[in-house]
Motif scaffolding. Structure first.
Motif, PDB file in Angstrom:
ATOM      1  N   VAL A   1      -6.236 -12.879  -6.146  1.00 54.58           N
ATOM      2  CA  VAL A   1      -6.770 -13.253  -7.456  1.00 54.58           C
ATOM      3  C   VAL A   1      -7.326 -12.034  -8.195  1.00 54.58           C
ATOM      4  N   GLY A   2      -7.890 -11.097  -7.452  1.00 47.19           N
ATOM      5  CA  GLY A   2      -8.453  -9.922  -8.116  1.00 47.19           C
ATOM      6  C   GLY A   2      -8.971  -8.900  -7.133  1.00 47.19           C
ATOM      7  N   PRO A   3      -9.152  -7.643  -7.577  1.00 46.71           N
ATOM      8  CA  PRO A   3      -9.648  -6.577  -6.715  1.00 46.71           C
ATOM      9  C   PRO A   3     -11.137  -6.730  -6.422  1.00 46.71           C
TER      10      PRO A   3
ATOM     11  N   ILE B   1       2.844  -9.275  -5.586  1.00 45.19           N
ATOM     12  CA  ILE B   1       2.378  -7.988  -5.067  1.00 45.19           C
ATOM     13  C   ILE B   1       0.879  -7.839  -5.313  1.00 45.19           C
ATOM     14  N   LYS B   2       0.172  -7.329  -4.318  1.00 45.08           N
ATOM     15  CA  LYS B   2      -1.252  -7.024  -4.496  1.00 45.08           C
ATOM     16  C   LYS B   2      -1.605  -5.803  -3.662  1.00 45.08           C
ATOM     17  N   GLY B   3      -2.695  -5.139  -4.043  1.00 46.37           N
ATOM     18  CA  GLY B   3      -3.237  -4.083  -3.201  1.00 46.37           C
ATOM     19  C   GLY B   3      -2.663  -2.700  -3.414  1.00 46.37           C
ATOM     20  N   ASP B   4      -1.988  -2.463  -4.554  1.00 47.89           N
ATOM     21  CA  ASP B   4      -1.341  -1.170  -4.761  1.00 47.89           C
ATOM     22  C   ASP B   4      -2.141  -0.215  -5.640  1.00 47.89           C
ATOM     23  N   LYS B   5      -3.355  -0.592  -6.015  1.00 48.51           N
ATOM     24  CA  LYS B   5      -4.188   0.287  -6.846  1.00 48.51           C
ATOM     25  C   LYS B   5      -4.947   1.279  -5.947  1.00 48.51           C
ATOM     26  N   PRO B   6      -5.038   2.563  -6.338  1.00 46.87           N
ATOM     27  CA  PRO B   6      -5.599   3.563  -5.427  1.00 46.87           C
ATOM     28  C   PRO B   6      -7.107   3.496  -5.226  1.00 46.87           C
TER      29      PRO B   6
ATOM     30  N   HIS C   1       0.803  -1.221   0.000  1.00 48.51           N
ATOM     31  CA  HIS C   1       0.000   0.000   0.000  1.00 48.51           C
ATOM     32  C   HIS C   1       0.835   1.269   0.000  1.00 48.51           C
ATOM     33  N   LEU C   2       0.183   2.348  -0.478  1.00 49.07           N
ATOM     34  CA  LEU C   2       0.674   3.709  -0.374  1.00 49.07           C
ATOM     35  C   LEU C   2      -0.300   4.489   0.505  1.00 49.07           C
TER      36      LEU C   2
END
Length: 334
Positions: free
Chosen positions: A228-230, A215-220, A105-106
């Protein structure tokens, strides 16, 4: 292959602590271990047994870190990782591949406080649930100061938030939850728990098997509990918020068994398995029989006096078992 002993360097009392892995020493010991127990390279194994470790990072697994998963016992993730490390060491010659997912995360993401403000400019407190009707009523608004960062109009930012919350409700998911800042890229919380990192490294040298890190979870603009997916794929105008990853159903088709463990049982584990099950059922329902859930290596989110997701996690595992997946313990013989 029979189970192996636990290496003498593994110290259960340090699993809940931060420390530096001595790679050089462990590499030497792993080579000696492979020679002593006649371990062959994973590539030569007749059986393909894979281990998927979900988000076993300091932020979730070390007491006093941002989102420590204590479960009802208060020390769940630490105990889980003791058992998971021992599972890896005992089955060093059986496990042919390890993948570790990394929640990443950011500061400016839809589930962090900075993304929303109330009419007085206050951010929501951690563990606040934000519902679509609250967004429509203006109780919470997209933080318009952030709009230039994403090249959108502030009004469209609010439209995106409403759309997102409505999509979660339509899918029957949890409400949009504001979490403490956690798993911050570049921070110590993002790293794997040292004891588990050490076990993965030891396995990679002893079995000559390169681990994968996903890596997962870096989309704002979307949560990504599942690797597997957001949670929501598209915005209100059809724009892509994130994409589904076909890697895991493809991997399941290639292996004989896939063991799954990690944190938290109620969130990232349950939703990963749920999404994988969706892919299984649309591909070949019998693939579910290849999935083995290490129930004693995952704990649910429990915040005393605030929320307890234990029952929801257990219900999810019942659903997975009914679909054909195996619910096992780390001490069961592979």
């Amino acid at each position: 292959m029979n189970t192996l002993p636990i290496p003498s360097f593994f110290d259960t009392s340090r699993v809940g602590e931060i420390w530096k892995v001595d790679y050089a020493a462990r590499a030497d010991q792993a080579r000696d271990w492979a020679h002593q127990y006649n371990l062959t390279p994973a590539s030569a194994s007749m059986d393909r047994i894979s281990l998927l470790i979900i988000d076993a990072q300091n932020t979730f697994c070390i007491p006093n870190f941002e989102l420590f998963v204590g479960g009802r016992s208060g020390h769940g993730a630490v105990d889980d990782n003791v058992r998971l490390c021992e599972f890896i060491y005992r089955n060093l010659g059986n496990i042919t591949h390890i993948t570790a997912t990394m929640d990443t995360h950011l500061s400016q993401q839809i589930f962090h406080p900075i993304f929303f403000v109330d009419k007085d400019g206050n951010h929501p407190a951690p563990y606040t649930d934000i519902h679509a009707d609250e967004l429509r009523a203006g109780k919470w608004n997209f933080n318009s100061i952030l709009a230039p960062n994403y090249q959108i109009a502030p009004e469209y930012g609010q439209q995106m938030m409403i759309h997102y919350a409505e999509e979660l409700e339509r899918k029957g998911k949890y409400a949009l939850t504001i979490w403490p800042y956690h798993a911050m890229l570049g921070g110590i919380g993002h790293a794997l728990v040292p004891a588990l990192e050490e076990a993965i490294f030891f396995h990679s040298i002893a079995s000559l098997a390169q681990p994968d890190f996903e890596i997962k979870g870096d989309k704002p603009f979307t949560e990504n509990y599942s690797v597997v997916g957001p949670e929501v794929l598209t915005g209100p105008m059809g724009e892509t918020l994130g994409s589904r990853n076909p890697k895991f159903i493809q991997h399941l088709q290639e292996v004989d068994r896939l063991y799954i463990a990690g944190q938290a049982k109620s969130h990232c584990v349950a939703w990963t398995v749920s999404d994988l099950l969706d892919d299984i059922q649309s591909t070949d329902p019998k693939l579910a029989e290849k999935v083995y859930l290490l129930e004693d290596c995952s704990s649910p989110v429990v915040v005393p006096g605030v929320v307890d997701h234990t029952d929801a996690a257990n219900e999810a595992y019942v659903r997975f078992a009914n679909a054909g997946m195996q619910i096992v313990k780390s001490t069961d013989v592979i």
